[in-house]
Design an enzyme around this catalytic site. Structure first.
Site, PDB file in Angstrom:
ATOM      1  N   GLN A  85       0.824  -1.213   0.000  1.00 30.06           N
ATOM      2  CA  GLN A  85       0.000   0.000   0.000  1.00 30.06           C
ATOM      3  C   GLN A  85       0.856   1.260   0.000  1.00 30.06           C
ATOM      4  OE1 GLN A  85      -2.486  -0.395   3.503  1.00 30.06           O
ATOM      5  NE2 GLN A  85      -3.466  -2.255   2.754  1.00 30.06           N
ATOM      6  N   HIS A 153      -0.725   0.129   5.782  1.00 28.04           N
ATOM      7  CA  HIS A 153      -1.192   1.027   6.839  1.00 28.04           C
ATOM      8  C   HIS A 153      -0.186   2.107   7.221  1.00 28.04           C
ATOM      9  CE1 HIS A 153      -4.379  -2.082   8.383  1.00 28.04           C
ATOM     10  NE2 HIS A 153      -4.358  -1.986   7.066  1.00 28.04           N
ATOM     11  N   GLU A 245     -14.874   3.172  10.254  1.00 28.42           N
ATOM     12  CA  GLU A 245     -15.334   4.179  11.220  1.00 28.42           C
ATOM     13  C   GLU A 245     -15.267   5.597  10.672  1.00 28.42           C
ATOM     14  OE1 GLU A 245     -13.052   3.882  14.829  1.00 28.42           O
ATOM     15  OE2 GLU A 245     -13.826   1.866  15.296  1.00 28.42           O
ATOM     16  N   TYR A 255      -9.515   5.982  20.828  1.00 27.54           N
ATOM     17  CA  TYR A 255     -10.579   5.424  19.978  1.00 27.54           C
ATOM     18  C   TYR A 255     -10.605   3.892  19.997  1.00 27.54           C
ATOM     19  CZ  TYR A 255     -11.693  10.146  18.975  1.00 27.54           C
ATOM     20  OH  TYR A 255     -12.099  11.446  19.171  1.00 27.54           O
ATOM     21  N   TYR A 266      -9.471 -10.612  10.591  1.00 29.28           N
ATOM     22  CA  TYR A 266      -9.721 -11.265   9.298  1.00 29.28           C
ATOM     23  C   TYR A 266      -9.834 -12.779   9.431  1.00 29.28           C
ATOM     24  CZ  TYR A 266      -8.756  -6.826   6.973  1.00 29.28           C
ATOM     25  OH  TYR A 266      -8.811  -5.536   6.556  1.00 29.28           O
TER      26      TYR A 266
END
Ligand SMILES: [Ca+2]
Ligand SMILES: [Ca+2]
Length: 374
Positions: A85, A153, A245, A255, A266
């Site tokens: 990513q 991420h 979210e 959070y 997963y």
């Protein structure tokens, strides 16, 4: 037509709980005009003159004249760790850009032994007469700590607040526990001065080190950050299996990830839901099935006055544009447009048009789309 759509959306929410309203065909509401195609585009921002900066994930920065549709390179960009990513990330302007020409870029920075970490650099944008230019005096002003070996991420979405501070999303690099570790800035939203130094009124300033950078914690993979007209900060993040979210961000709040999530691992292992641990800040909206949110604006333009103050969120797996309406400390999905392709980035143009970047996976490029009133 609009009233009908909203009425149906309301029924959908009431009847199906977390399920989304039926998606609208965008061409019933917008004129959708493809303007250009980029290689793995990731983020964009408009210059005051109406031209558009676009980052491409492999490590190029493009400047597009949206009228002539000609794009040129901006040189001097940092070397990025491309893969998974990761790669080139966000680009935003300093609030005083018209005077100081300062831009901020984020990227996956290569480290030792195949590791990497998100980084933010500040530079001066020097434009040339040929329609391109370069970044000058580039310096890295922020880094994720620690760098880790992982293909996902990074986060590294950025926004300037009405207080003139720089806000950066820092995802947890698929490492889970750092999101609760105050000695790491992974899984956090950080708040910095425009030169990368730490503001004295940050909630954990007295603890020093990277802890002092932290504004909020317990986050997973954060790919959208936006302030509304009253200065409230909203953020969205991808949940694991379920539980995407939308959060209202409060100073010093936790959070909850990975202790709580409305999604689960997963591999099927349970993560307790938010309702089980009220001490953690709960999302205003959570999505199961997921939308895979990427890109975020809170609309303030004149072209669609009925949407003033609404959020627009790009959807990757949902191949959609999601419109969110906010209340006082509440939010709900009001409308979803089926875009047919993964949407990576959302931006508002100078005339109030809504601009989207498609995510590229096929090798055929990602299109820049302009959405105008039909
Ligand atoms: Ca943007
Ligand atoms: Ca759960």
């Amino acid at each position: 037509m609009r009233a009908l759509v909203l009425a149906l959306a309301g029924i959908g929410i009431a009847a199906c709980g977390a399920h989304a309203p039926a998606a609208d065909a965008p061409d019933r509401v917008f004129v959708v005009t493809p303007i250009a195609t980029f290689h793995e585009p990731w983020a964009m921002t408009f210059l005051p003159d109406g031209r558009l900066l676009v980052t491409e994930k492999r490590g190029t920065l493009r400047l597009l004249d949206v009228n002539t549709r000609r794009a040129e390179n901006i040189g001097g960009v940092p070397v990025v760790a491309y893969g998974g990513q990761g790669g080139f990330g966000d680009v935003i302007l300093h609030p005083g850009f018209a005077q100081n020409q300062l831009v901020y870029v984020s990227f996956a920075e290569p480290g030792e032994g195949g590791s990497s970490g998100a980084a933010v650099a500040r530079a001066r944008l020097s434009l040339d007469a040929r329609g391109g230019g370069k970044l000058e005096d580039l310096s890295v002003i922020w880094r994720q700590v620690p760098k880790v070996v992982s293909g996902g991420h990074w986060g590294h979405r950025m926004a300037f607040g009405p207080d003139g501070k720089l806000w950066i999303t820092s995802s947890e690099r698929q490492q889970f526990t750092p999101a609760q570790d105050m000695k790491s800035n992974l899984g956090k939203i950080v708040r910095l001065n425009d030169d990368g130094s730490v503001p004295a009124d940050n909630p954990f300033h007295a603890q020093g080190g990277v802890t002092a950078q932290i504004w909020s914690l317990g986050h997973r993979n954060l790919l959208g950050l936006a302030f509304d007209a009253s200065g409230r900060l909203y953020q969205h993040e991808m949940g694991p299996s379920g539980g995407d979210e939308l959060n209202l961000i409060r100073k010093g709040a936790n959070y909850g990830y990975p202790i709580v999530s409305n999604g689960d691992h997963y591999d099927g292992r349970d993560i307790p839901d938010h309702a089980t641990r009220p001490e953690f800040a709960a999302p205003l909206v959570s999505w199961t099935p997921v939308i895979s949110p990427a890109g975020f604006i809170i609309y303030s333009g004149s072209m669609f006055p009925e949407w003033t103050g609404d959020g627009f969120i790009g959807g990757l797996s949902s191949k959609s544009l999601v419109r969110v309406e906010f209340g006082d400390g509440t939010a709900r999905e009001a409308q979803r447009f089926d875009m047919g392709r993964r949407i990576r980035e959302v931006e508002q143009g100078p005339d109030g048009a809504i601009w989207l970047l498609e995510d590229e996976r096929s090798g055929s490029g990602g299109r820049l789309l302009k959405l105008t009133k039909s």
